[in-house]
Design a protein around this motif. Structure first.
Motif, PDB file in Angstrom:
ATOM      1  N   ASP A   1     -11.257  -6.458  -8.604  1.00 45.50           N
ATOM      2  CA  ASP A   1     -10.282  -7.402  -9.135  1.00 45.50           C
ATOM      3  C   ASP A   1      -9.167  -6.699  -9.903  1.00 45.50           C
ATOM      4  O   ASP A   1      -8.328  -7.353 -10.515  1.00 45.50           O
ATOM      5  CB  ASP A   1     -10.968  -8.419 -10.049  1.00 45.50           C
ATOM      6  N   ARG A   2      -9.141  -5.376  -9.862  1.00 42.44           N
ATOM      7  CA  ARG A   2      -8.099  -4.622 -10.566  1.00 42.44           C
ATOM      8  C   ARG A   2      -6.743  -4.872  -9.926  1.00 42.44           C
ATOM      9  O   ARG A   2      -6.642  -5.214  -8.755  1.00 42.44           O
ATOM     10  CB  ARG A   2      -8.429  -3.141 -10.532  1.00 42.44           C
ATOM     11  N   PHE A   3      -5.663  -4.669 -10.675  1.00 43.85           N
ATOM     12  CA  PHE A   3      -4.318  -4.929 -10.147  1.00 43.85           C
ATOM     13  C   PHE A   3      -3.880  -3.860  -9.152  1.00 43.85           C
ATOM     14  O   PHE A   3      -2.997  -4.083  -8.337  1.00 43.85           O
ATOM     15  CB  PHE A   3      -3.298  -5.067 -11.276  1.00 43.85           C
ATOM     16  N   ARG A   4      -4.481  -2.663  -9.202  1.00 46.30           N
ATOM     17  CA  ARG A   4      -4.230  -1.614  -8.218  1.00 46.30           C
ATOM     18  C   ARG A   4      -5.497  -0.781  -8.086  1.00 46.30           C
ATOM     19  O   ARG A   4      -6.133  -0.451  -9.080  1.00 46.30           O
ATOM     20  CB  ARG A   4      -3.086  -0.714  -8.658  1.00 46.30           C
ATOM     21  N   VAL A   5      -5.858  -0.451  -6.858  1.00 48.99           N
ATOM     22  CA  VAL A   5      -7.039   0.376  -6.624  1.00 48.99           C
ATOM     23  C   VAL A   5      -6.654   1.554  -5.733  1.00 48.99           C
ATOM     24  O   VAL A   5      -5.695   1.494  -4.976  1.00 48.99           O
ATOM     25  CB  VAL A   5      -8.204  -0.405  -5.971  1.00 48.99           C
ATOM     26  N   ALA A   6      -7.435   2.621  -5.837  1.00 53.29           N
ATOM     27  CA  ALA A   6      -7.259   3.800  -4.996  1.00 53.29           C
ATOM     28  C   ALA A   6      -8.429   3.851  -4.024  1.00 53.29           C
ATOM     29  O   ALA A   6      -9.587   3.932  -4.446  1.00 53.29           O
ATOM     30  CB  ALA A   6      -7.216   5.057  -5.856  1.00 53.29           C
ATOM     31  N   LEU A   7      -8.120   3.782  -2.741  1.00 49.57           N
ATOM     32  CA  LEU A   7      -9.150   3.852  -1.710  1.00 49.57           C
ATOM     33  C   LEU A   7      -9.307   5.294  -1.251  1.00 49.57           C
ATOM     34  O   LEU A   7      -8.332   5.946  -0.873  1.00 49.57           O
ATOM     35  CB  LEU A   7      -8.789   2.970  -0.515  1.00 49.57           C
ATOM     36  N   CYS A   8     -10.530   5.784  -1.262  1.00 49.28           N
ATOM     37  CA  CYS A   8     -10.829   7.161  -0.892  1.00 49.28           C
ATOM     38  C   CYS A   8     -10.593   7.373   0.601  1.00 49.28           C
ATOM     39  O   CYS A   8     -11.038   6.575   1.425  1.00 49.28           O
ATOM     40  CB  CYS A   8     -12.285   7.459  -1.233  1.00 49.28           C
ATOM     41  N   THR A   9      -9.915   8.465   0.946  1.00 52.09           N
ATOM     42  CA  THR A   9      -9.703   8.806   2.353  1.00 52.09           C
ATOM     43  C   THR A   9     -10.454  10.069   2.755  1.00 52.09           C
ATOM     44  O   THR A   9     -10.528  10.396   3.935  1.00 52.09           O
ATOM     45  CB  THR A   9      -8.207   9.003   2.653  1.00 52.09           C
ATOM     46  N   CYS A  10     -11.028  10.788   1.794  1.00 50.57           N
ATOM     47  CA  CYS A  10     -11.704  12.055   2.100  1.00 50.57           C
ATOM     48  C   CYS A  10     -13.230  11.923   2.125  1.00 50.57           C
ATOM     49  O   CYS A  10     -13.916  12.852   2.537  1.00 50.57           O
ATOM     50  CB  CYS A  10     -11.305  13.126   1.090  1.00 50.57           C
ATOM     51  N   ARG A  11     -13.744  10.793   1.653  1.00 51.48           N
ATOM     52  CA  ARG A  11     -15.191  10.523   1.589  1.00 51.48           C
ATOM     53  C   ARG A  11     -15.957  11.439   0.631  1.00 51.48           C
ATOM     54  O   ARG A  11     -17.166  11.568   0.712  1.00 51.48           O
ATOM     55  CB  ARG A  11     -15.831  10.553   2.975  1.00 51.48           C
TER      56      ARG A  11
ATOM     57  N   MET B   1       0.855  -1.162   0.000  1.00 49.04           N
ATOM     58  CA  MET B   1       0.000   0.000   0.000  1.00 49.04           C
ATOM     59  C   MET B   1       0.901   1.224   0.000  1.00 49.04           C
ATOM     60  O   MET B   1       1.948   1.237   0.650  1.00 49.04           O
ATOM     61  CB  MET B   1      -0.889   0.000   1.242  1.00 49.04           C
ATOM     62  N   SER B   2       0.485   2.239  -0.720  1.00 44.52           N
ATOM     63  CA  SER B   2       1.198   3.511  -0.660  1.00 44.52           C
ATOM     64  C   SER B   2       0.195   4.621  -0.372  1.00 44.52           C
ATOM     65  O   SER B   2      -0.969   4.536  -0.750  1.00 44.52           O
ATOM     66  CB  SER B   2       1.965   3.787  -1.954  1.00 44.52           C
ATOM     67  N   VAL B   3       0.665   5.653   0.318  1.00 41.73           N
ATOM     68  CA  VAL B   3      -0.188   6.765   0.729  1.00 41.73           C
ATOM     69  C   VAL B   3       0.194   7.999  -0.068  1.00 41.73           C
ATOM     70  O   VAL B   3       1.368   8.343  -0.166  1.00 41.73           O
ATOM     71  CB  VAL B   3      -0.019   7.036   2.242  1.00 41.73           C
ATOM     72  N   GLN B   4      -0.802   8.647  -0.644  1.00 41.71           N
ATOM     73  CA  GLN B   4      -0.601   9.879  -1.394  1.00 41.71           C
ATOM     74  C   GLN B   4      -0.887  11.066  -0.476  1.00 41.71           C
ATOM     75  O   GLN B   4      -1.873  11.050   0.260  1.00 41.71           O
ATOM     76  CB  GLN B   4      -1.554   9.939  -2.598  1.00 41.71           C
ATOM     77  N   ASN B   5      -0.058  12.098  -0.525  1.00 39.59           N
ATOM     78  CA  ASN B   5      -0.282  13.289   0.284  1.00 39.59           C
ATOM     79  C   ASN B   5      -1.617  13.921  -0.100  1.00 39.59           C
ATOM     80  O   ASN B   5      -1.817  14.290  -1.245  1.00 39.59           O
ATOM     81  CB  ASN B   5       0.858  14.284   0.075  1.00 39.59           C
ATOM     82  N   GLU B   6      -2.531  14.006   0.860  1.00 42.39           N
ATOM     83  CA  GLU B   6      -3.874  14.544   0.640  1.00 42.39           C
ATOM     84  C   GLU B   6      -4.601  13.828  -0.491  1.00 42.39           C
ATOM     85  O   GLU B   6      -5.334  14.443  -1.260  1.00 42.39           O
ATOM     86  CB  GLU B   6      -3.814  16.048   0.382  1.00 42.39           C
ATOM     87  N   GLY B   7      -4.384  12.545  -0.610  1.00 42.44           N
ATOM     88  CA  GLY B   7      -5.026  11.771  -1.660  1.00 42.44           C
ATOM     89  C   GLY B   7      -5.388  10.389  -1.172  1.00 42.44           C
ATOM     90  O   GLY B   7      -5.473  10.141   0.023  1.00 42.44           O
ATOM     91  N   PRO B   8      -5.588   9.463  -2.085  1.00 41.45           N
ATOM     92  CA  PRO B   8      -6.042   8.119  -1.737  1.00 41.45           C
ATOM     93  C   PRO B   8      -4.911   7.201  -1.281  1.00 41.45           C
ATOM     94  O   PRO B   8      -3.737   7.519  -1.439  1.00 41.45           O
ATOM     95  CB  PRO B   8      -6.626   7.607  -3.053  1.00 41.45           C
ATOM     96  N   PHE B   9      -5.308   6.064  -0.715  1.00 41.21           N
ATOM     97  CA  PHE B   9      -4.373   4.970  -0.475  1.00 41.21           C
ATOM     98  C   PHE B   9      -4.365   4.130  -1.744  1.00 41.21           C
ATOM     99  O   PHE B   9      -5.428   3.769  -2.250  1.00 41.21           O
ATOM    100  CB  PHE B   9      -4.837   4.073   0.682  1.00 41.21           C
ATOM    101  N   LEU B  10      -3.194   3.815  -2.267  1.00 41.37           N
ATOM    102  CA  LEU B  10      -3.083   2.941  -3.432  1.00 41.37           C
ATOM    103  C   LEU B  10      -2.748   1.546  -2.932  1.00 41.37           C
ATOM    104  O   LEU B  10      -1.765   1.355  -2.220  1.00 41.37           O
ATOM    105  CB  LEU B  10      -1.992   3.440  -4.378  1.00 41.37           C
ATOM    106  N   VAL B  11      -3.591   0.574  -3.296  1.00 37.65           N
ATOM    107  CA  VAL B  11      -3.461  -0.787  -2.787  1.00 37.65           C
ATOM    108  C   VAL B  11      -3.360  -1.751  -3.959  1.00 37.65           C
ATOM    109  O   VAL B  11      -4.123  -1.651  -4.921  1.00 37.65           O
ATOM    110  CB  VAL B  11      -4.687  -1.165  -1.914  1.00 37.65           C
TER     111      VAL B  11
END
Length: 55
Positions: A28-38, A1-11
């Motif tokens: 089932d994607r090879f990488r997804v962006a999880l929303c952190t701001c809702r 997982m990587s964290v973007q400054n003021e952005g999503p978590f990339l998993v």
């Protein structure tokens, strides 16, 4: 997982997320962006809505 400054978590996928109400969503994607701001219309997946916020 990587964290973007003021952005999503990339998993690295596939990813399964359990929401607050107990619902499970899966990607089932090879990488997804999880929303952190809702702000996403596709929560928990990020749709870059955080970029359109006003100060």
């Amino acid at each position: 997982m990587s964290v973007q400054n003021e952005g999503p978590f990339l998993v690295e996928g596939p990813v399964e997320v359990t929401l607050e109400d107990g619902t499970t969503v899966r990607s089932d994607r090879f990488r997804v962006a999880l929303c952190t701001c809702r702000r996403s219309r596709r929560y928990p997946w990020c749709d870059t809505s955080h970029r359109r916020r006003t100060p």
